[in-house]
Design a protein around this motif. Structure first.
Motif, PDB file in Angstrom:
ATOM      1  N   ARG A 114      52.514  51.699  23.952  1.00 21.89           N
ATOM      2  CA  ARG A 114      52.963  52.501  25.094  1.00 21.89           C
ATOM      3  C   ARG A 114      54.049  53.511  24.701  1.00 21.89           C
ATOM      4  NH1 ARG A 114      50.485  51.444  30.241  1.00 21.89           N
ATOM      5  NH2 ARG A 114      48.709  50.324  29.407  1.00 21.89           N
ATOM      6  N   ILE A 115      54.637  53.321  23.519  1.00 19.87           N
ATOM      7  CA  ILE A 115      55.757  54.182  23.120  1.00 19.87           C
ATOM      8  C   ILE A 115      55.207  55.356  22.296  1.00 19.87           C
ATOM      9  CG2 ILE A 115      57.934  54.286  21.823  1.00 19.87           C
ATOM     10  CD1 ILE A 115      58.331  51.295  22.487  1.00 19.87           C
ATOM     11  N   PRO A 116      55.331  56.583  22.818  1.00 22.87           N
ATOM     12  CA  PRO A 116      54.741  57.716  22.096  1.00 22.87           C
ATOM     13  C   PRO A 116      55.542  58.110  20.852  1.00 22.87           C
ATOM     14  CG  PRO A 116      55.376  58.318  24.363  1.00 22.87           C
ATOM     15  CD  PRO A 116      55.960  56.967  24.078  1.00 22.87           C
ATOM     16  N   HIS A 117      54.867  58.740  19.913  1.00 21.93           N
ATOM     17  CA  HIS A 117      55.517  59.296  18.730  1.00 21.93           C
ATOM     18  C   HIS A 117      56.567  60.305  19.204  1.00 21.93           C
ATOM     19  CE1 HIS A 117      55.923  60.657  14.626  1.00 21.93           C
ATOM     20  NE2 HIS A 117      55.804  61.909  15.041  1.00 21.93           N
ATOM     21  N   GLY A 118      57.738  60.253  18.617  1.00 21.17           N
ATOM     22  CA  GLY A 118      58.791  61.224  18.973  1.00 21.17           C
ATOM     23  C   GLY A 118      59.584  60.851  20.218  1.00 21.17           C
ATOM     24  N   ALA A 119      59.322  59.668  20.769  1.00 20.85           N
ATOM     25  CA  ALA A 119      59.953  59.301  22.052  1.00 20.85           C
ATOM     26  C   ALA A 119      61.422  58.909  21.915  1.00 20.85           C
ATOM     27  CB  ALA A 119      59.195  58.131  22.682  1.00 20.85           C
ATOM     28  N   THR A 120      62.165  59.221  22.961  1.00 22.36           N
ATOM     29  CA  THR A 120      63.496  58.637  23.126  1.00 22.36           C
ATOM     30  C   THR A 120      63.336  57.497  24.127  1.00 22.36           C
ATOM     31  OG1 THR A 120      64.636  60.705  22.672  1.00 22.36           O
ATOM     32  CG2 THR A 120      65.877  59.043  23.908  1.00 22.36           C
ATOM     33  N   VAL A 121      63.675  56.294  23.676  1.00 25.66           N
ATOM     34  CA  VAL A 121      63.494  55.086  24.492  1.00 25.66           C
ATOM     35  C   VAL A 121      64.857  54.649  25.017  1.00 25.66           C
ATOM     36  CG1 VAL A 121      62.621  52.703  24.455  1.00 25.66           C
ATOM     37  CG2 VAL A 121      61.676  54.393  22.859  1.00 25.66           C
ATOM     38  N   MET A 122      64.903  54.283  26.297  1.00 24.19           N
ATOM     39  CA  MET A 122      66.161  53.705  26.796  1.00 24.19           C
ATOM     40  C   MET A 122      65.956  52.210  27.023  1.00 24.19           C
ATOM     41  SD  MET A 122      68.473  54.670  30.138  1.00 24.19           S
ATOM     42  CE  MET A 122      69.477  55.997  29.472  1.00 24.19           C
ATOM     43  N   THR A 123      66.957  51.406  26.673  1.00 25.28           N
ATOM     44  CA  THR A 123      66.863  49.976  26.973  1.00 25.28           C
ATOM     45  C   THR A 123      68.216  49.461  27.453  1.00 25.28           C
ATOM     46  OG1 THR A 123      66.043  47.827  26.205  1.00 25.28           O
ATOM     47  CG2 THR A 123      67.315  49.086  24.610  1.00 25.28           C
ATOM     48  N   HIS A 124      68.179  48.266  28.033  1.00 20.47           N
ATOM     49  CA  HIS A 124      69.368  47.664  28.653  1.00 20.47           C
ATOM     50  C   HIS A 124      69.503  46.235  28.159  1.00 20.47           C
ATOM     51  CE1 HIS A 124      72.444  47.060  31.606  1.00 20.47           C
ATOM     52  NE2 HIS A 124      71.741  46.302  32.410  1.00 20.47           N
ATOM     53  N   CYS A 125      70.730  45.785  28.033  1.00 18.53           N
ATOM     54  CA  CYS A 125      71.009  44.413  27.630  1.00 18.53           C
ATOM     55  C   CYS A 125      70.441  44.116  26.240  1.00 18.53           C
ATOM     56  CB  CYS A 125      70.505  43.424  28.674  1.00 18.53           C
ATOM     57  SG  CYS A 125      71.180  41.756  28.483  1.00 18.53           S
ATOM     58  N   ASN A 126      70.024  42.882  26.021  1.00 18.90           N
ATOM     59  CA  ASN A 126      69.452  42.500  24.733  1.00 18.90           C
ATOM     60  C   ASN A 126      68.243  41.617  24.998  1.00 18.90           C
ATOM     61  OD1 ASN A 126      69.732  40.103  22.329  1.00 18.90           O
ATOM     62  ND2 ASN A 126      69.638  42.224  21.695  1.00 18.90           N
ATOM     63  N   SER A 127      67.066  42.240  24.890  1.00 17.35           N
ATOM     64  CA  SER A 127      65.819  41.511  25.131  1.00 17.35           C
ATOM     65  C   SER A 127      65.010  41.462  23.846  1.00 17.35           C
ATOM     66  CB  SER A 127      65.013  42.200  26.232  1.00 17.35           C
ATOM     67  OG  SER A 127      63.650  41.866  26.119  1.00 17.35           O
ATOM     68  N   ALA A 129      61.933  40.554  23.578  1.00 16.87           N
ATOM     69  CA  ALA A 129      60.586  41.093  23.822  1.00 16.87           C
ATOM     70  C   ALA A 129      60.604  42.625  23.819  1.00 16.87           C
ATOM     71  CB  ALA A 129      60.058  40.558  25.152  1.00 16.87           C
ATOM     72  N   ALA A 130      61.603  43.213  24.483  1.00 16.54           N
ATOM     73  CA  ALA A 130      61.691  44.676  24.520  1.00 16.54           C
ATOM     74  C   ALA A 130      61.948  45.226  23.119  1.00 16.54           C
ATOM     75  CB  ALA A 130      62.799  45.106  25.482  1.00 16.54           C
ATOM     76  N   LEU A 131      62.851  44.555  22.388  1.00 16.43           N
ATOM     77  CA  LEU A 131      63.161  45.019  21.028  1.00 16.43           C
ATOM     78  C   LEU A 131      61.944  44.927  20.116  1.00 16.43           C
ATOM     79  CD1 LEU A 131      66.751  43.721  20.208  1.00 16.43           C
ATOM     80  CD2 LEU A 131      65.967  46.074  20.431  1.00 16.43           C
ATOM     81  N   GLN A 132      61.153  43.892  20.323  1.00 21.16           N
ATOM     82  CA  GLN A 132      59.945  43.727  19.499  1.00 21.16           C
ATOM     83  C   GLN A 132      59.030  44.942  19.642  1.00 21.16           C
ATOM     84  OE1 GLN A 132      59.625  40.940  17.607  1.00 21.16           O
ATOM     85  NE2 GLN A 132      57.602  41.412  16.765  1.00 21.16           N
ATOM     86  N   CYS A 133      58.889  45.445  20.876  1.00 22.79           N
ATOM     87  CA  CYS A 133      58.034  46.630  21.116  1.00 22.79           C
ATOM     88  C   CYS A 133      58.604  47.855  20.412  1.00 22.79           C
ATOM     89  CB  CYS A 133      57.968  46.960  22.604  1.00 22.79           C
ATOM     90  SG  CYS A 133      57.251  45.674  23.573  1.00 22.79           S
ATOM     91  N   ILE A 134      59.912  48.028  20.552  1.00 23.15           N
ATOM     92  CA  ILE A 134      60.561  49.218  19.984  1.00 23.15           C
ATOM     93  C   ILE A 134      60.478  49.175  18.450  1.00 23.15           C
ATOM     94  CG2 ILE A 134      62.785  50.418  19.768  1.00 23.15           C
ATOM     95  CD1 ILE A 134      63.462  49.261  22.622  1.00 23.15           C
ATOM     96  N   ILE A 135      60.776  48.005  17.897  1.00 23.24           N
ATOM     97  CA  ILE A 135      60.770  47.864  16.431  1.00 23.24           C
ATOM     98  C   ILE A 135      59.342  48.008  15.888  1.00 23.24           C
ATOM     99  CG2 ILE A 135      61.183  46.202  14.556  1.00 23.24           C
ATOM    100  CD1 ILE A 135      63.676  45.272  16.204  1.00 23.24           C
ATOM    101  N   GLU A 136      58.364  47.451  16.615  1.00 29.18           N
ATOM    102  CA  GLU A 136      56.967  47.559  16.191  1.00 29.18           C
ATOM    103  C   GLU A 136      56.524  49.028  16.194  1.00 29.18           C
ATOM    104  OE1 GLU A 136      54.930  45.344  14.915  1.00 29.18           O
ATOM    105  OE2 GLU A 136      53.166  46.665  14.913  1.00 29.18           O
ATOM    106  N   ALA A 137      56.932  49.775  17.212  1.00 30.53           N
ATOM    107  CA  ALA A 137      56.575  51.207  17.277  1.00 30.53           C
ATOM    108  C   ALA A 137      57.153  51.935  16.061  1.00 30.53           C
ATOM    109  CB  ALA A 137      57.107  51.820  18.571  1.00 30.53           C
ATOM    110  N   HIS A 138      58.389  51.600  15.716  1.00 31.45           N
ATOM    111  CA  HIS A 138      59.050  52.200  14.556  1.00 31.45           C
ATOM    112  C   HIS A 138      58.308  51.827  13.270  1.00 31.45           C
ATOM    113  CE1 HIS A 138      62.294  53.314  11.802  1.00 31.45           C
ATOM    114  NE2 HIS A 138      62.249  52.082  11.319  1.00 31.45           N
ATOM    115  N   ARG A 139      57.932  50.550  13.158  1.00 31.24           N
ATOM    116  CA  ARG A 139      57.235  50.089  11.945  1.00 31.24           C
ATOM    117  C   ARG A 139      55.856  50.730  11.814  1.00 31.24           C
ATOM    118  NH1 ARG A 139      59.080  43.716  12.060  1.00 31.24           N
ATOM    119  NH2 ARG A 139      61.232  44.122  11.450  1.00 31.24           N
ATOM    120  N   GLN A 140      55.283  51.103  12.953  1.00 31.52           N
ATOM    121  CA  GLN A 140      53.981  51.796  12.920  1.00 31.52           C
ATOM    122  C   GLN A 140      54.132  53.250  12.462  1.00 31.52           C
ATOM    123  OE1 GLN A 140      52.390  51.389  16.872  1.00 31.52           O
ATOM    124  NE2 GLN A 140      51.833  49.237  16.597  1.00 31.52           N
ATOM    125  N   GLY A 141      55.361  53.648  12.207  1.00 30.61           N
ATOM    126  CA  GLY A 141      55.602  54.991  11.695  1.00 30.61           C
ATOM    127  C   GLY A 141      55.936  56.012  12.766  1.00 30.61           C
TER     128      GLY A 141
END
Ligand code: RUB
Length: 309
Positions: A114-127, A129-141
């Motif tokens: 769901r996270i597009p290439h070049g995106a600025t993502v906003m997040t809150h607190c420390n989740s 599950a949410a971090l896993q998505c963000i980190i996975e998107a980064h690892r996908q390049g």
């Protein structure tokens, strides 16, 4: 009470162990310690198990993950003898922990999509599950950057910022009240959840609903990452999710503010109309399908005897 169980329960209460997923796995682990070390007869085992359940449940009221983890392990208990029951509790708890870890991995995969290439993502607190998505998107390049809130009063955002920076993801930390100011730079909001109600409302760290409102106003997609055990069967029968209100001293010393009431609610509810999608390990769903998830996964009315009261 078993010392290890006490240590885990008090760790949850004091927030040394925090975040809905971690709390759930810690509760299951406490049951393993209890079952392994129990000395006594079969009936005492059952009575003590009930006490342990109630004690762990009392530690934090909002995250349904804690409740669902305990019920997952206890309601599936099989066997007649003490040894059979002991083994069953341990096996169920290990199964819950393994499934919950797999769920986070799957959520990461689905959410990253769901996270597009070049995106600025906003997040809150420390989740997690949410971090896993963000980190996975980064690892996908995907070249992404993150804006994260410091998350007062416990500053869980510090953990988030450090975790992202360690992964090599550009991260900007802001005060919670700057969310709307920065929303114009954001392409997608990704947050976690403590509890999802049957109507699709998301209960997460205080401030989440303000972030959702700001995202809605700016037409920024608002995505919630939640394992299926964060869906609350009780809400199907109209029970409201209890919002934990913690000690005001976490915010300020009341002695320095005579005649001032200080309040510290730590979660809030975001209505489903502000949520674009919920990423679960079963798949990405509309918040309006929350009831279906509860029906499918929680076996409502079959294993959920307690949920009828
Ligand atoms: C943590 C919080 C997190 C959810 C989801 O609150 O609100 O967003 O628990 O986390 P607290 P996860 O710090 O008060 O426990 O995805 O790790 O389960």
């Amino acid at each position: 009470m078993n010392e290890k169980v006490k240590e885990i329960a008090e760790g949850i209460r004091s927030m040394e162990i925090r975040g809905a997923g971690h709390i759930a796995r810690a509760a299951a682990t406490a049951l393993i310690y209890f079952a392994e070390s129990f000395m006594g007869g079969r009936d005492e085992f059952l009575a003590e198990l009930e006490k342990v359940k109630e004690y762990i449940l009392s530690t934090r009221p909002t995250a349904v993950s804690l409740r669902n983890a305990l019920y997952y392990v206890i309601n599936r208990m099989q066997g007649e003898t003490l040894e059979e029951m002991r083994k069953s509790i341990i096996a169920n708890a290990e199964e819950f922990i393994e499934n919950s870890q797999k769920a986070v991995e799957l959520i990461g995969k689905y959410g990253a999509g769901r996270i597009p290439h070049g995106a600025t993502v906003m997040t809150h607190c420390n989740s997690t599950a949410a971090l896993q998505c963000i980190i996975e998107a980064h690892r996908q390049g995907k070249e992404i950057e993150v804006i994260n809130t410091e998350t007062r009063p416990w500053f869980q955002g510090h953990i988030t910022a450090r975790t992202l920076a360690k992964e090599g993801i550009p991260v900007t930390m802001i005060v919670d009240s700057a969310v709307r100011y920065f929303m114009r730079d954001v392409d997608i909001v990704v947050v976690g959840a403590d509890t999802i109600a049957s109507n699709g409302a998301v209960i997460n760290k205080i401030g989440t609903s303000q972030m959702a409102l700001a995202a809605h106003e700016a037409r920024v997609p608002f995505i919630v990452c939640a394992e299926s055990y964060k869906f609350s069967p009780e809400t199907v029968i109209g029970k409201l999710v209890k919002i934990e209100e913690r000690d005001p001293r976490e915010i300020a010393d009341p002695k320095e503010f005579p005649d001032v009431k200080i309040r510290n609610p730590v979660f809030d509810a975001t209505p489903p109309e502000y949520v674009d999608a919920i990423v679960t390990e079963i798949g990405v769903i509309s918040p309006y399908l929350a009831y279906e998830v509860i029906k499918e996964v929680m076996n409502l009315g079959v294993k959920g005897e307690e949920n009828r009261h």
